[in-house]
Motif scaffolding. Sequence first.
Motif, mmCIF file in Angstrom:
data_model
loop_
_atom_site.group_PDB
_atom_site.id
_atom_site.type_symbol
_atom_site.label_atom_id
_atom_site.label_comp_id
_atom_site.label_asym_id
_atom_site.label_seq_id
_atom_site.Cartn_x
_atom_site.Cartn_y
_atom_site.Cartn_z
ATOM 1 N N ASP A 1 -41.617 -18.416 44.622
ATOM 2 C CA ASP A 1 -42.222 -17.653 45.714
ATOM 3 C C ASP A 1 -43.657 -18.169 45.806
ATOM 4 O OD1 ASP A 1 -43.149 -15.834 47.555
ATOM 5 O OD2 ASP A 1 -41.993 -14.171 46.705
ATOM 6 N N ASP B 1 -46.167 -14.461 46.672
ATOM 7 C CA ASP B 1 -45.442 -13.195 46.684
ATOM 8 C C ASP B 1 -46.469 -12.109 46.979
ATOM 9 O OD1 ASP B 1 -43.258 -11.437 46.317
ATOM 10 O OD2 ASP B 1 -44.036 -10.930 44.331
ATOM 11 N N ASP C 1 -38.300 -13.214 44.398
ATOM 12 C CA ASP C 1 -39.164 -12.036 44.315
ATOM 13 C C ASP C 1 -39.142 -11.402 42.921
ATOM 14 O OD1 ASP C 1 -40.448 -11.798 46.790
ATOM 15 O OD2 ASP C 1 -38.639 -11.025 47.737
#
Length: 416
Positions: free
Chosen positions: A198, A201, A350
Amino acid sequence: MALRAGLLTTLEPSSPLFAFSSSLPKTPHRLLLFPRRPPAPVRRFFSPLISYNLHRSPVASMASTASYEKELAAAKKAASLAARLCQTVQKALVQSDVQSKSDKSPVTVADYGSQALVSLVLKTELPSESFSLVAEEDSSDLRKDGAQDTLRRITELVNSTLSIDGTYNITLSEEDVLVAIDSGKSEGGRNGRHWVLDPIDGTKGFLRGDQYAIALALLDEGRVVLGVLACPNLPLTSIAIPDEHSSHKQVGCLFSAKIGDGAFMQSLNGSSSAKIHVSAIENSKDASFFESFEAAHSMHDLSSVIAEKLGVQAPPVRIDSQAKYGALARGDGAIYLRFPHKGYREKIWDHAAGYIVVTEAGGVATDAAGNNLDFSKGRYLDLDTGIIVTNKKLMPALLKAVQDAVKEKSQSASLL
Ligand SMILES: Nc1ncnc2c1ncn2[C@@H]1O[C@H](COP(=O)(O)O)[C@@H](OP(=O)(O)O)[C@H]1O
Ligand SMILES: [Mg+2]
Ligand SMILES: [Mg+2]
Ligand SMILES: [Mg+2]
């Protein structure tokens, strides 16, 4: 008995069976049992009596014999460099640096730049390894008419970050940047190795000037084996008690974890790392809990019912991104609750890096039914209701409170 890939061995001196552990590219590691010693070069063309996928068999998987030392060093380097790029952008954020993706979520030049840099660093640092990357962003919007200025800006950012760092004597063209971003299109899965990224994030936190993280993990045979979380705005000291002098706190944390080795934190400025542990709190009344800053990302009303059932006194600590996993891993709070609204599917990027950081720090992370998180199913996590994280002592009580609260919520919904 320890088995090494490619090594033919008898199971026991008296056993008539021979075992061979295969490690063919793009196939799961398999344990093959033969009734007699097969000729060496053609072992895999002989029919074994039994064949197991090693990650499912009681025999230790090949993944657990690897040390991942150089992969962890490369991941730290990649995330630190990406963090530097993100900090430059956050300091001088202007509206033209923010785009909206087709799902209406925001994406910035820093998300793209971070993804391009991480992909480039991993490929450069680990040239002998086959490269598969499951990452959030792709270049489709950047290839559209009208995106030329944005692409130019991303390319400048990537090149200036590389040149300030000085490790790599490389200048990327705009096409190189697009290709680097698109190397993140892998589907992941249970076979072989896949990086999971990610690039930012908590983009909404990034845009507000709050918390965000560059989250990078490695999957090997479906298991998360290492992870790093760069959190440029997270104070080096606890965020448990917000104080009025918080703006004077030193910020910038790099969390890292490797399977079986524990979890560590160091300053993003390069201090030596220290081992971290989750909170040892046993009484849920003394616990505090983390949840998303964004109410759209998690049902805050459900968390507050759970907190009430547990007798939690402290108000929730709401921060963006996987910085929550890092803060929990070093004991700033004891519980992380995440209950997405109906229909939302969690993505592996995530959670993968945060998951290994917190579990290696002694924590437990499951879905709301108590199932382990399974990162081997592709780009999405298949979950029951939500994700809960805490220490081993508190988990049974937390799980019960979560399940009671979820049941009550669905009963009251069915009465309406
Ligand atoms: N409706 C929703 N429910 C749950 N999570 C969501 C969501 N919409 C976006 N997200 C995810 O929540 C992430 C941020 O987590 P947090 O709420 O902990 O800050 C986002 O990551 P990105 O910012 O990388 O897109 C995004 O993937
Ligand atoms: Mg996003
Ligand atoms: Mg995210
Ligand atoms: Mg993101």
